[in-house]
Design a protein around this motif. Sequence first.
Motif, PDB file in Angstrom:
ATOM      1  N   GLU A   1      -0.687  -3.317   6.232  1.00 43.13           N
ATOM      2  CA  GLU A   1      -0.932  -5.327   5.552  1.00 43.13           C
ATOM      3  C   GLU A   1       1.026  -5.178   4.835  1.00 43.13           C
ATOM      4  O   GLU A   1       1.481  -4.251   4.305  1.00 43.13           O
ATOM      5  CB  GLU A   1      -0.888  -5.402   4.224  1.00 43.13           C
ATOM      6  N   VAL A   2       1.762  -6.032   5.522  1.00 38.62           N
ATOM      7  CA  VAL A   2       2.631  -6.862   4.665  1.00 38.62           C
ATOM      8  C   VAL A   2       3.437  -8.009   4.259  1.00 38.62           C
ATOM      9  O   VAL A   2       2.145  -9.002   4.458  1.00 38.62           O
ATOM     10  CB  VAL A   2       3.332  -6.474   6.047  1.00 38.62           C
ATOM     11  N   VAL A   3       3.926  -8.016   3.783  1.00 39.31           N
ATOM     12  CA  VAL A   3       4.151  -9.468   2.338  1.00 39.31           C
ATOM     13  C   VAL A   3       5.944 -10.307   2.903  1.00 39.31           C
ATOM     14  O   VAL A   3       6.422  -8.489   2.502  1.00 39.31           O
ATOM     15  CB  VAL A   3       3.892  -9.277   0.862  1.00 39.31           C
ATOM     16  N   PHE A   4       6.022 -10.901   3.144  1.00 39.95           N
ATOM     17  CA  PHE A   4       7.032 -11.539   3.343  1.00 39.95           C
ATOM     18  C   PHE A   4       6.769 -12.451   2.005  1.00 39.95           C
ATOM     19  O   PHE A   4       6.783 -13.428   1.800  1.00 39.95           O
ATOM     20  CB  PHE A   4       7.663 -11.945   4.228  1.00 39.95           C
ATOM     21  N   ARG A   5       8.154 -11.937   0.983  1.00 40.56           N
ATOM     22  CA  ARG A   5       7.941 -13.387   0.100  1.00 40.56           C
ATOM     23  C   ARG A   5       9.459 -13.752  -0.138  1.00 40.56           C
ATOM     24  O   ARG A   5      11.217 -13.125   0.468  1.00 40.56           O
ATOM     25  CB  ARG A   5       8.569 -12.488  -0.711  1.00 40.56           C
TER      26      ARG A   5
ATOM     27  N   ASP B   1       0.508  -1.203  -0.242  1.00 37.51           N
ATOM     28  CA  ASP B   1      -0.337  -0.293   0.274  1.00 37.51           C
ATOM     29  C   ASP B   1       0.690   1.031  -0.301  1.00 37.51           C
ATOM     30  O   ASP B   1       0.515   2.450  -0.237  1.00 37.51           O
ATOM     31  CB  ASP B   1      -0.893  -0.253   1.096  1.00 37.51           C
ATOM     32  N   TYR B   2       2.587   1.133   0.352  1.00 37.91           N
ATOM     33  CA  TYR B   2       3.621   2.253   0.285  1.00 37.91           C
ATOM     34  C   TYR B   2       4.458   2.010  -0.319  1.00 37.91           C
ATOM     35  O   TYR B   2       4.878   3.183  -0.843  1.00 37.91           O
ATOM     36  CB  TYR B   2       3.728   2.023   1.824  1.00 37.91           C
ATOM     37  N   GLY B   3       4.035   1.211  -1.541  1.00 38.23           N
ATOM     38  CA  GLY B   3       5.052   1.140  -1.845  1.00 38.23           C
ATOM     39  C   GLY B   3       6.914   1.152  -1.390  1.00 38.23           C
ATOM     40  O   GLY B   3       7.966   1.717  -2.331  1.00 38.23           O
ATOM     41  N   LEU B   4       7.024   0.656  -0.478  1.00 38.15           N
ATOM     42  CA  LEU B   4       8.055   0.236   0.355  1.00 38.15           C
ATOM     43  C   LEU B   4       8.141  -1.284   0.363  1.00 38.15           C
ATOM     44  O   LEU B   4       7.229  -2.329   0.377  1.00 38.15           O
ATOM     45  CB  LEU B   4       8.177   1.348   1.840  1.00 38.15           C
ATOM     46  N   TYR B   5       9.803  -1.313   0.624  1.00 40.24           N
ATOM     47  CA  TYR B   5      10.207  -2.328   0.914  1.00 40.24           C
ATOM     48  C   TYR B   5      11.595  -2.083   0.643  1.00 40.24           C
ATOM     49  O   TYR B   5      12.655  -1.751   0.871  1.00 40.24           O
ATOM     50  CB  TYR B   5       9.889  -3.596  -0.959  1.00 40.24           C
TER      51      TYR B   5
ATOM     52  N   ARG C   1      16.233  -4.055  14.653  1.00 34.33           N
ATOM     53  CA  ARG C   1      16.743  -3.078  14.920  1.00 34.33           C
ATOM     54  C   ARG C   1      17.656  -1.828  13.291  1.00 34.33           C
ATOM     55  O   ARG C   1      17.395  -1.074  12.764  1.00 34.33           O
ATOM     56  CB  ARG C   1      17.613  -2.464  15.884  1.00 34.33           C
ATOM     57  N   ASP C   2      17.642  -2.820  12.777  1.00 35.40           N
ATOM     58  CA  ASP C   2      18.719  -2.747  11.132  1.00 35.40           C
ATOM     59  C   ASP C   2      17.424  -2.600  10.071  1.00 35.40           C
ATOM     60  O   ASP C   2      17.922  -1.497   8.919  1.00 35.40           O
ATOM     61  CB  ASP C   2      19.257  -3.868  10.672  1.00 35.40           C
ATOM     62  N   LEU C   3      16.178  -2.094  10.335  1.00 38.23           N
ATOM     63  CA  LEU C   3      15.022  -2.719   9.373  1.00 38.23           C
ATOM     64  C   LEU C   3      15.170  -0.739   9.464  1.00 38.23           C
ATOM     65  O   LEU C   3      15.305  -0.090   9.701  1.00 38.23           O
ATOM     66  CB  LEU C   3      14.109  -3.117   9.673  1.00 38.23           C
ATOM     67  N   ASN C   4      14.449  -0.512   7.977  1.00 36.00           N
ATOM     68  CA  ASN C   4      14.134   1.241   7.365  1.00 36.00           C
ATOM     69  C   ASN C   4      13.008   1.497   7.840  1.00 36.00           C
ATOM     70  O   ASN C   4      12.859   1.210   8.871  1.00 36.00           O
ATOM     71  CB  ASN C   4      13.818   0.826   5.894  1.00 36.00           C
ATOM     72  N   ARG C   5      13.297   2.944   9.164  1.00 39.49           N
ATOM     73  CA  ARG C   5      12.591   2.949  10.297  1.00 39.49           C
ATOM     74  C   ARG C   5      11.186   3.767   9.505  1.00 39.49           C
ATOM     75  O   ARG C   5      10.345   3.497   9.630  1.00 39.49           O
ATOM     76  CB  ARG C   5      13.335   4.056  10.771  1.00 39.49           C
ATOM     77  N   GLU C   6      10.987   3.641   8.587  1.00 38.66           N
ATOM     78  CA  GLU C   6      10.088   4.325   7.767  1.00 38.66           C
ATOM     79  C   GLU C   6       8.836   3.362   7.732  1.00 38.66           C
ATOM     80  O   GLU C   6       7.469   2.702   7.831  1.00 38.66           O
ATOM     81  CB  GLU C   6      10.003   5.260   6.473  1.00 38.66           C
ATOM     82  N   ILE C   7       9.362   2.231   7.203  1.00 39.69           N
ATOM     83  CA  ILE C   7       9.095   0.739   7.698  1.00 39.69           C
ATOM     84  C   ILE C   7       8.550   0.585   8.638  1.00 39.69           C
ATOM     85  O   ILE C   7       6.883   0.342   9.156  1.00 39.69           O
ATOM     86  CB  ILE C   7       8.813  -0.482   6.907  1.00 39.69           C
ATOM     87  N   VAL C   8       8.966   0.550   9.836  1.00 38.25           N
ATOM     88  CA  VAL C   8       8.775   0.354  11.212  1.00 38.25           C
ATOM     89  C   VAL C   8       7.648   1.152  11.552  1.00 38.25           C
ATOM     90  O   VAL C   8       6.698   0.596  12.238  1.00 38.25           O
ATOM     91  CB  VAL C   8      10.249   0.178  11.667  1.00 38.25           C
ATOM     92  N   GLU C   9       7.938   2.126  11.580  1.00 40.12           N
ATOM     93  CA  GLU C   9       6.562   2.974  11.253  1.00 40.12           C
ATOM     94  C   GLU C   9       5.485   2.485  10.772  1.00 40.12           C
ATOM     95  O   GLU C   9       3.915   2.574  11.894  1.00 40.12           O
ATOM     96  CB  GLU C   9       7.003   4.194  11.326  1.00 40.12           C
TER      97      GLU C   9
END
Length: 145
Positions: free
Chosen positions: A130-134, A69-73, A114-122
């Motif tokens: 919704e989050v998809v893990f591939r 929904d946010y175009g982030l990965y 803790r290494d993940l993109n903080r924008e995604i974490v927020e």
Amino acid sequence: MFEIFARGHENIRATHRTTFEITRDRNLSPRGDCIIAVNADSSVADIPDGLRDLLKRGLKFQIEISLPDYGLYEIVEGYGDERLLLTHPTDIVVRKSSYICPRTLLISANKAARDLNREIVELLKDKKTEVVFRLQPLRVSAEQG
């Protein structure tokens, strides 16, 4: 490729230094600092046999963490191992270390919570997200198999 669909949660902190976790559980206490998604539709026990075989051969894998929904990965890389059990009914854990338990999917990963993109974490702090893990192996070649 194997896809896992999950959701965010208001208590996601994603501050753990060596792991991240995805769980089928719907609730999360603030103490779960490695959990990055809840209400997942799969656990390590649900991984198909073909991918299990590749994981147990110690191949390098990538997990794409995608917020469609946010175009982030974000891409995380790690390794399978012959000692993997892949039997836990609710959890999936990716580790920077080489520790293995029934919840472990990958070891020697290049990122933890803790290494993940903080924008995604927020964004994952919202239960509507919704989050998809591939999960997929990297470069399966003839000499590897």
